[in-house]
Write a protein that holds these residues in place. Structure first.
Motif, PDB file in Angstrom:
ATOM      1  N   SER A 126       0.843  -1.198   0.000  1.00  0.00           N
ATOM      2  CA  SER A 126       0.000   0.000   0.000  1.00  0.00           C
ATOM      3  C   SER A 126       0.876   1.246   0.000  1.00  0.00           C
ATOM      4  N   ASP A 127       0.450   2.309  -0.726  1.00  0.00           N
ATOM      5  CA  ASP A 127       1.094   3.613  -0.662  1.00  0.00           C
ATOM      6  C   ASP A 127       0.018   4.682  -0.567  1.00  0.00           C
ATOM      7  N   ARG A 128       0.368   5.928  -0.870  1.00  0.00           N
ATOM      8  CA  ARG A 128      -0.575   7.025  -0.634  1.00  0.00           C
ATOM      9  C   ARG A 128      -1.776   6.968  -1.548  1.00  0.00           C
ATOM     10  N   ASN A 129      -1.610   6.708  -2.846  1.00  0.00           N
ATOM     11  CA  ASN A 129      -2.696   6.788  -3.816  1.00  0.00           C
ATOM     12  C   ASN A 129      -3.141   5.425  -4.371  1.00  0.00           C
ATOM     13  N   SER A 130      -2.514   4.352  -3.934  1.00  0.00           N
ATOM     14  CA  SER A 130      -2.893   3.034  -4.458  1.00  0.00           C
ATOM     15  C   SER A 130      -2.501   1.941  -3.472  1.00  0.00           C
ATOM     16  N   PHE A 131      -2.975   0.734  -3.765  1.00  0.00           N
ATOM     17  CA  PHE A 131      -2.577  -0.437  -2.984  1.00  0.00           C
ATOM     18  C   PHE A 131      -2.701  -1.661  -3.889  1.00  0.00           C
ATOM     19  N   SER A 132      -1.964  -2.710  -3.532  1.00  0.00           N
ATOM     20  CA  SER A 132      -1.975  -3.950  -4.299  1.00  0.00           C
ATOM     21  C   SER A 132      -2.558  -5.088  -3.449  1.00  0.00           C
ATOM     22  N   ALA A 133      -3.158  -6.079  -4.144  1.00  0.00           N
ATOM     23  CA  ALA A 133      -3.760  -7.230  -3.452  1.00  0.00           C
ATOM     24  C   ALA A 133      -3.679  -8.448  -4.355  1.00  0.00           C
ATOM     25  N   ARG A 134      -3.813  -9.621  -3.727  1.00  0.00           N
ATOM     26  CA  ARG A 134      -3.781 -10.874  -4.466  1.00  0.00           C
ATOM     27  C   ARG A 134      -5.072 -11.650  -4.176  1.00  0.00           C
ATOM     28  N   LEU A 135      -5.672 -12.190  -5.228  1.00  0.00           N
ATOM     29  CA  LEU A 135      -6.903 -12.982  -5.107  1.00  0.00           C
ATOM     30  C   LEU A 135      -6.605 -14.401  -5.598  1.00  0.00           C
ATOM     31  N   THR A 136      -6.856 -15.392  -4.757  1.00  0.00           N
ATOM     32  CA  THR A 136      -6.622 -16.793  -5.104  1.00  0.00           C
ATOM     33  C   THR A 136      -7.961 -17.522  -5.130  1.00  0.00           C
ATOM     34  N   VAL A 137      -8.303 -18.078  -6.279  1.00  0.00           N
ATOM     35  CA  VAL A 137      -9.570 -18.814  -6.461  1.00  0.00           C
ATOM     36  C   VAL A 137      -9.230 -20.294  -6.564  1.00  0.00           C
ATOM     37  N   ARG A 138      -9.847 -21.152  -5.755  1.00  0.00           N
ATOM     38  CA  ARG A 138      -9.589 -22.596  -5.733  1.00  0.00           C
ATOM     39  C   ARG A 138     -10.859 -23.367  -6.075  1.00  0.00           C
ATOM     40  N   ASN A 139     -10.672 -24.443  -6.834  1.00  0.00           N
ATOM     41  CA  ASN A 139     -11.791 -25.329  -7.203  1.00  0.00           C
ATOM     42  C   ASN A 139     -11.541 -26.695  -6.566  1.00  0.00           C
ATOM     43  N   THR A 140     -12.280 -27.021  -5.526  1.00  0.00           N
ATOM     44  CA  THR A 140     -12.137 -28.318  -4.838  1.00  0.00           C
ATOM     45  C   THR A 140     -13.295 -29.270  -5.154  1.00  0.00           C
ATOM     46  N   THR A 141     -14.042 -28.977  -6.231  1.00  0.00           N
ATOM     47  CA  THR A 141     -15.134 -29.867  -6.630  1.00  0.00           C
ATOM     48  C   THR A 141     -14.584 -30.982  -7.522  1.00  0.00           C
ATOM     49  N   GLY A 142     -15.480 -31.837  -7.992  1.00  0.00           N
ATOM     50  CA  GLY A 142     -15.060 -32.946  -8.835  1.00  0.00           C
ATOM     51  C   GLY A 142     -15.013 -32.631 -10.308  1.00  0.00           C
ATOM     52  N   GLY A 143     -15.292 -31.401 -10.722  1.00  0.00           N
ATOM     53  CA  GLY A 143     -15.282 -31.056 -12.141  1.00  0.00           C
ATOM     54  C   GLY A 143     -14.922 -29.602 -12.346  1.00  0.00           C
ATOM     55  N   ALA A 144     -14.741 -29.209 -13.618  1.00  0.00           N
ATOM     56  CA  ALA A 144     -14.412 -27.823 -13.945  1.00  0.00           C
ATOM     57  C   ALA A 144     -15.579 -26.913 -13.611  1.00  0.00           C
ATOM     58  N   ARG A 145     -15.264 -25.723 -13.106  1.00  0.00           N
ATOM     59  CA  ARG A 145     -16.309 -24.794 -12.675  1.00  0.00           C
ATOM     60  C   ARG A 145     -16.000 -23.381 -13.168  1.00  0.00           C
ATOM     61  N   GLU A 146     -17.063 -22.682 -13.575  1.00  0.00           N
ATOM     62  CA  GLU A 146     -16.948 -21.253 -13.839  1.00  0.00           C
ATOM     63  C   GLU A 146     -16.858 -20.520 -12.500  1.00  0.00           C
ATOM     64  N   TRP A 147     -16.193 -19.372 -12.470  1.00  0.00           N
ATOM     65  CA  TRP A 147     -16.114 -18.620 -11.219  1.00  0.00           C
ATOM     66  C   TRP A 147     -16.238 -17.130 -11.498  1.00  0.00           C
ATOM     67  N   GLN A 148     -16.762 -16.431 -10.511  1.00  0.00           N
ATOM     68  CA  GLN A 148     -16.936 -14.976 -10.596  1.00  0.00           C
ATOM     69  C   GLN A 148     -16.806 -14.389  -9.198  1.00  0.00           C
ATOM     70  N   VAL A 149     -15.948 -13.388  -9.067  1.00  0.00           N
ATOM     71  CA  VAL A 149     -15.695 -12.732  -7.781  1.00  0.00           C
ATOM     72  C   VAL A 149     -16.183 -11.296  -7.872  1.00  0.00           C
ATOM     73  N   GLU A 150     -16.889 -10.848  -6.845  1.00  0.00           N
ATOM     74  CA  GLU A 150     -17.356  -9.463  -6.749  1.00  0.00           C
ATOM     75  C   GLU A 150     -16.697  -8.812  -5.546  1.00  0.00           C
ATOM     76  N   LEU A 151     -16.085  -7.659  -5.774  1.00  0.00           N
ATOM     77  CA  LEU A 151     -15.424  -6.871  -4.729  1.00  0.00           C
ATOM     78  C   LEU A 151     -16.145  -5.531  -4.603  1.00  0.00           C
ATOM     79  N   LEU A 152     -16.502  -5.185  -3.384  1.00  0.00           N
ATOM     80  CA  LEU A 152     -17.212  -3.928  -3.137  1.00  0.00           C
ATOM     81  C   LEU A 152     -16.446  -3.139  -2.087  1.00  0.00           C
ATOM     82  N   PHE A 153     -15.870  -2.016  -2.519  1.00  0.00           N
ATOM     83  CA  PHE A 153     -15.119  -1.131  -1.625  1.00  0.00           C
ATOM     84  C   PHE A 153     -15.965   0.105  -1.321  1.00  0.00           C
TER      85      PHE A 153
END
Length: 222
Positions: free
Chosen positions: A128-155
């Motif tokens: 983080s600095d004065r005018n910005s910040f960085s973050a990491r998002l890790t999405v994991r699939n622990t089901t038995g098949g391929a899955r679509e994913w969608q993440v919503e972030l609300l600041f």
């Protein structure tokens, strides 16, 4: 010589007697009427008593033989006993069918095991600095098949922009002030994870979203 046809003095003729005593005529008339009434009553009552005993003959009791006809059906009863044997065999056949249906219940218990697991996401602020910040998002699939994913972030309103990238393919769109939607460009295979690197532009402080969801479920915010 005197005339015999001349009326004697003091003697009365029959019409004169009747004229002097009219009640005799009335009594004779009443007596005749009474006699006529008695004969009339006797003549009417005689046939009425004779006609009364006629309705007795219609009673018939010799119908008892009909009871013997109702007794004959029991002779056919043994024929029903012959039909009882196939009914027992029919009831015996369903029992093996019930045993064949029981093994079908085993796949139902295995079904939940195949659908175990879920798609989860972890958000972690990295710098983080004065005018910005960085973050990491890790999405994991622990089901038995391929899955679509969608993440919503609300600041809050102080976060204005986002820059994101991922090796697994990514699409980003802004729904409003501080509301960002990230989704994979292709389904995430089972047992794998997608890492998204993000940089946000802001005015003020704060580097964590007020709300984070993946496919409608809450993320883990670290």
């Amino acid at each position: 010589m005197s005339d015999r046809s001349a009326p004697r003095p003091g003697a009365r003729s029959a019409p004169a007697v009747l004229a002097s005593m009219p009640w005799i005529v009335v009594l004779l008339g009443v007596g005749l009427l009474a006699v006529l009434l008695v004969f009339a009553l006797l003549s009417f009552r005689g046939p009425e008593h004779a006609a009364a005993p006629e309705p007795a003959p219609p009673m018939y009791l010799p119908r008892m033989p009909s009871v013997t006809s109702s007794v004959t059906p029991p002779a056919d009863a043994p024929l029903v006993a012959v039909d009882a044997t196939p009914s027992r065999t029919a009831s015996a056949t369903p029992s093996p069918r019930a045993s064949t249906r029981r093994p079908a219940a085993t796949p139902t218990t295995r079904a939940p095991a195949a659908s175990s697991g879920r798609v989860s996401a972890d958000y972690q602020a990295t710098s983080s600095d004065r005018n910005s910040f960085s973050a990491r998002l890790t999405v994991r699939n622990t089901t038995g098949g391929a899955r679509e994913w969608q993440v919503e972030l609300l600041f809050t309103g102080n976060v204005k922009s986002i820059q994101a990238s991922s090796d697994s393919g990514l699409s980003v769109r802004t729904e409003g002030s501080g509301w960002f939607v990230l989704s994979g460009s292709r389904p995430l295979p089972a047992g794998e994870s997608a890492v998204v690197s993000m940089t946000f532009g802001r005015t003020g402080t704060g580097d964590r979203p007020g709300q984070c969801t993946v496919n409608g479920a809450d993320c883990t915010i670290g």
